[in-house]
Design an enzyme around this catalytic site. Structure first.
Site, PDB file in Angstrom:
ATOM      1  N   HIS A 177      32.342   6.986 -23.149  1.00 37.85           N
ATOM      2  CA  HIS A 177      32.360   6.205 -21.895  1.00 37.85           C
ATOM      3  C   HIS A 177      32.147   7.088 -20.666  1.00 37.85           C
ATOM      4  O   HIS A 177      33.127   7.422 -19.983  1.00 37.85           O
ATOM      5  CB  HIS A 177      33.734   5.543 -21.725  1.00 37.85           C
ATOM      6  CG  HIS A 177      34.052   4.487 -22.719  1.00 37.85           C
ATOM      7  ND1 HIS A 177      33.800   3.158 -22.506  1.00 37.85           N
ATOM      8  CD2 HIS A 177      34.616   4.576 -23.934  1.00 37.85           C
ATOM      9  CE1 HIS A 177      34.203   2.464 -23.548  1.00 37.85           C
ATOM     10  NE2 HIS A 177      34.699   3.291 -24.428  1.00 37.85           N
ATOM     11  N   GLU A 186      31.216   6.248 -17.896  1.00 39.47           N
ATOM     12  CA  GLU A 186      31.581   5.476 -16.687  1.00 39.47           C
ATOM     13  C   GLU A 186      33.045   5.696 -16.297  1.00 39.47           C
ATOM     14  O   GLU A 186      33.457   5.290 -15.209  1.00 39.47           O
ATOM     15  CB  GLU A 186      31.283   3.979 -16.903  1.00 39.47           C
ATOM     16  CG  GLU A 186      32.210   3.223 -17.854  1.00 39.47           C
ATOM     17  CD  GLU A 186      31.912   3.428 -19.332  1.00 39.47           C
ATOM     18  OE1 GLU A 186      31.085   4.306 -19.677  1.00 39.47           O
ATOM     19  OE2 GLU A 186      32.512   2.712 -20.159  1.00 39.47           O
ATOM     20  N   GLY A 204      33.921  -2.243 -24.472  1.00 38.39           N
ATOM     21  CA  GLY A 204      34.789  -3.415 -24.524  1.00 38.39           C
ATOM     22  C   GLY A 204      35.008  -3.727 -25.988  1.00 38.39           C
ATOM     23  O   GLY A 204      35.412  -2.848 -26.750  1.00 38.39           O
ATOM     24  N   GLU A 205      34.704  -4.931 -26.382  1.00 42.63           N
ATOM     25  CA  GLU A 205      34.863  -5.332 -27.779  1.00 42.63           C
ATOM     26  C   GLU A 205      33.548  -5.993 -28.217  1.00 42.63           C
ATOM     27  O   GLU A 205      33.190  -7.064 -27.721  1.00 42.63           O
ATOM     28  CB  GLU A 205      36.060  -6.288 -27.889  1.00 42.63           C
ATOM     29  CG  GLU A 205      36.308  -6.835 -29.256  1.00 42.63           C
ATOM     30  CD  GLU A 205      36.368  -5.760 -30.328  1.00 42.63           C
ATOM     31  OE1 GLU A 205      37.142  -4.794 -30.179  1.00 42.63           O
ATOM     32  OE2 GLU A 205      35.620  -5.867 -31.311  1.00 42.63           O
ATOM     33  N   ARG A 223      31.856   1.150 -36.871  1.00 39.30           N
ATOM     34  CA  ARG A 223      32.861   0.777 -35.857  1.00 39.30           C
ATOM     35  C   ARG A 223      34.151   1.544 -36.100  1.00 39.30           C
ATOM     36  O   ARG A 223      34.483   1.828 -37.247  1.00 39.30           O
ATOM     37  CB  ARG A 223      33.197  -0.727 -35.943  1.00 39.30           C
ATOM     38  CG  ARG A 223      32.130  -1.627 -35.415  1.00 39.30           C
ATOM     39  CD  ARG A 223      32.577  -3.069 -35.491  1.00 39.30           C
ATOM     40  NE  ARG A 223      33.614  -3.368 -34.525  1.00 39.30           N
ATOM     41  CZ  ARG A 223      34.606  -4.234 -34.728  1.00 39.30           C
ATOM     42  NH1 ARG A 223      34.733  -4.860 -35.880  1.00 39.30           N
ATOM     43  NH2 ARG A 223      35.476  -4.475 -33.778  1.00 39.30           N
ATOM     44  N   CYS A 272      29.684   2.666 -26.126  1.00 43.11           N
ATOM     45  CA  CYS A 272      30.745   2.255 -27.048  1.00 43.11           C
ATOM     46  C   CYS A 272      30.462   0.888 -27.680  1.00 43.11           C
ATOM     47  O   CYS A 272      29.580   0.789 -28.522  1.00 43.11           O
ATOM     48  CB  CYS A 272      32.099   2.348 -26.366  1.00 43.11           C
ATOM     49  SG  CYS A 272      33.430   2.515 -27.564  1.00 43.11           S
ATOM     50  N   ILE A 322      37.102   5.907 -27.018  1.00 37.78           N
ATOM     51  CA  ILE A 322      38.182   4.922 -27.150  1.00 37.78           C
ATOM     52  C   ILE A 322      37.832   3.971 -28.303  1.00 37.78           C
ATOM     53  O   ILE A 322      36.891   3.178 -28.189  1.00 37.78           O
ATOM     54  CB  ILE A 322      38.370   4.110 -25.844  1.00 37.78           C
ATOM     55  CG1 ILE A 322      38.609   5.041 -24.650  1.00 37.78           C
ATOM     56  CG2 ILE A 322      39.531   3.117 -25.992  1.00 37.78           C
ATOM     57  CD1 ILE A 322      38.513   4.365 -23.296  1.00 37.78           C
ATOM     58  N   ARG A 323      38.556   4.095 -29.410  1.00 37.86           N
ATOM     59  CA  ARG A 323      38.233   3.302 -30.612  1.00 37.86           C
ATOM     60  C   ARG A 323      36.714   3.234 -30.812  1.00 37.86           C
ATOM     61  O   ARG A 323      36.128   2.168 -30.968  1.00 37.86           O
ATOM     62  CB  ARG A 323      38.836   1.897 -30.524  1.00 37.86           C
ATOM     63  CG  ARG A 323      40.359   1.903 -30.602  1.00 37.86           C
ATOM     64  CD  ARG A 323      40.961   0.497 -30.592  1.00 37.86           C
ATOM     65  NE  ARG A 323      40.601  -0.248 -29.407  1.00 37.86           N
ATOM     66  CZ  ARG A 323      41.144  -0.043 -28.211  1.00 37.86           C
ATOM     67  NH1 ARG A 323      42.061   0.887 -28.049  1.00 37.86           N
ATOM     68  NH2 ARG A 323      40.771  -0.758 -27.178  1.00 37.86           N
TER      69      ARG A 323
END
Ligand code: GLN
Length: 201
Positions: A177, A179, A46-47, A107, A78, A136-137
């Site tokens: 990820h 998942e 997420g963030e 990051r 992540c 993802i990022r």
């Protein structure tokens, strides 16, 4: 055994599905009593800044730090990896982490051009075929302390290898990820290799 997925922000549902597919009870957690009632925890992607801020505003931050430092098995993917690291490069001002893994992560390490990608990875402790890893990022690990075991790494365009999966005692973190891929072997690794004492108990 009951595993909680920290449900403040991020891809909570996908982790619950992956854990359930491994045969454990998996529940979303976002209150003090829910966090006190679990044997192990997953911090989703997420963030990281948002998850940390929400944990502060819901008064869960110190409880999470305490449970992690008391040895609760915890897996972060992540943003979850960032939240488990003791130090962050390219953090926003004042960014906090729960900490626990003796490492520095960077990051958004793969740069803006390569926002997200997929690759095959060898993962120590998981037999062939390789893991399909979705980034993802994503962060990568810049440096680790002696007590941190590197389970997987990725080589950048300059030929430099960066850890993207690490373990320190009861704590596991991946830049990617699992998942999102339907391949539950990383979750299985967490359940069987890290939470196993609880399963047997
Ligand atoms: N870049 C995000 C962060 O810093 C992590 C991205 C992710 O979890 N997919 O928290």
């Amino acid at each position: 055994m009951k595993i909680g997925v920290l449900a403040l922000q991020g891809d909570v549902r996908e982790h619950i599905q992956s854990l359930s597919d491994c045969g454990v009870i998996a529940v979303p957690v976002k209150t003090e009593s829910e966090i006190l009632g679990i044997d192990a925890m997953v911090i989703p992607g997420g963030e990281s800044t948002t998850i940390a801020k929400l944990a502060r505003s819901f008064n869960l931050f110190d409880l999470i730090v305490q449970r992690i430092s008391n040895g609760m098995p915890t897996y972060g993917s992540c943003a979850g990896m960032i939240l488990l690291s003791n130090k962050v490069e390219d953090a926003i001002t004042g960014q906090e982490t729960f900490g626990g893994i003796n490492m520095t992560v960077r990051r958004n390490a793969f740069g803006r051009q390569v926002d997200s990608f997929e690759t095959d990875l060898k993962f120590k402790g998981i037999t062939e075929p390789s893991i399909k890893a979705v980034f993802i990022r994503a962060p990568w690990v810049e440096s680790t302390g002696a007590d941190v075991e590197v389970l997987a790494q990725i080589t950048d365009e300059k030929g430099v290898a960066h850890p993207v999966a690490v373990r320190q005692a009861n704590l596991l973190a991946t830049s990617f990820h699992p998942e999102l891929t339907g391949d539950n072997r990383v979750h299985k690794y967490f359940v069987e290799q890290i939470c196993s004492e609880l399963v047997r108990g």
